[in-house]
Design a protein around this motif. Structure first.
Motif, PDB file in Angstrom:
ATOM      1  N   ASN A  22       0.838  -1.197   0.000  1.00 45.80           N
ATOM      2  CA  ASN A  22       0.000   0.000   0.000  1.00 45.80           C
ATOM      3  C   ASN A  22       0.873   1.247   0.000  1.00 45.80           C
ATOM      4  O   ASN A  22       1.838   1.340   0.768  1.00 45.80           O
ATOM      5  N   ASP A  78       0.613   5.020   0.974  1.00 40.54           N
ATOM      6  CA  ASP A  78      -0.151   6.036   1.691  1.00 40.54           C
ATOM      7  C   ASP A  78       0.495   7.385   1.430  1.00 40.54           C
ATOM      8  O   ASP A  78       1.714   7.537   1.561  1.00 40.54           O
ATOM      9  N   THR A 135      -4.472   5.740   2.021  1.00 38.32           N
ATOM     10  CA  THR A 135      -4.001   4.777   1.036  1.00 38.32           C
ATOM     11  C   THR A 135      -4.445   5.214  -0.353  1.00 38.32           C
ATOM     12  O   THR A 135      -5.631   5.280  -0.650  1.00 38.32           O
TER      13      THR A 135
END
Length: 259
Positions: free
Chosen positions: A21, A23, A216
């Motif tokens: 992910n 972010d 995210t």
């Protein structure tokens, strides 16, 4: 990237399995993963504010990604973009060890980072907070905004979940996306103390981070099989809307590089 989970050389069919992910502030401009016009052998996203990328892989099998090391007390406003670390490795021909040796003073000019880099045949980890490059051992690993395999709640939970996925011969991509979409809040007593407020620690603690201005932005899943076939998925999310996304998918047959 802010959370990277990966299985390296521990599956009968796949040399590398990655779920990650990114972010970031939603206001920071970026381009979705694509093959770059000026370097058509590189597949990766682009940071349009400072340049560089957070993850990429080449058709010759060079792979790199990174996370930031969270330490607000040592943050340097004028430091170079950490995304250049990934880009420069992908654009070059140096081995991981030789590339790290080219970083002046071990990369201290940059704000804190964790860098994962390698090829189809070997994987290495380096942080300018640890200063020693190490070869990644076979197995399932994870890192967020601390060092490799430090047991933050989402890292420990993610390592176990990815480990369960790779126990099966067939890798279910949707299971990997589901792991990275987890919004469960860990027990407050288990949160790390990184120098930000408790409110901020709690906001950043889930695997999938949500807030109006930061969260995210993308989830990437990468599969590299033992014949060097690469499959790359990327889902891009809007702010506060994890149930809708734009998805891209690339597949190519890689050629092993010599380094």
């Amino acid at each position: 990237m802010c959370t990277i989970l990966f299985a390296y050389d521990c599956h009968p069919c796949y040399q590398l399995v990655v779920a990650a992910n990114r972010d970031e502030f939603f206001s920071r401009p970026a381009r979705a993963a694509e093959f770059w016009t000026e370097a058509p052998n590189i597949l990766g996203g682009r940071d349009l504010q400072e340049g560089g990328t957070w993850m990429g892989i080449t058709t010759e099998g060079r792979f790199a990604t990174l996370t930031n090391y969270r330490d607000p007390s040592s943050y340097k406003q004028e430091a170079p973009s950490r995304g250049q670390l990934v880009q420069n490795y992908l654009c070059g021909q140096l081995s991981p060890e030789s590339y790290i040796e080219t970083l002046e003073n071990g990369g201290t000019a940059y704000n804190g980072f964790n860098l994962l880099l390698g090829t189809y045949e070997s994987m290495y980890y380096y942080s300018n907070r640890g200063k020693n490059i190490c070869k990644v051992e076979k197995g399932v690993h994870g890192m967020s905004n601390s060092l490799l395999d430090v047991p933050w709640p989402k890292v420990s939970k993610g390592i176990k979940a990815v480990g369960d996925v790779v126990e099966h011969k067939e890798i279910e991509v949707e299971q990997l996306f589901a792991i990275m979409a987890d919004r469960e809040q860990p027990d407050e007593r288990n949160l790390p103390q990184t120098g930000v407020s408790l409110e901020m620690e709690k906001m950043l603690a889930p695997m999938y981070v949500m807030s109006p201005h930061y969260g995210t932005r993308t989830t990437t899943v990468l599969l590299v099989d033992r014949k060097h076939r690469v499959q790359f998925w990327e889902r891009t999310f809007a702010a506060m809307n994890p149930d809708k996304w734009n998805e891209i998918h690339y597949t190519f047959e890689g050629i092993a590089c010599s380094s």
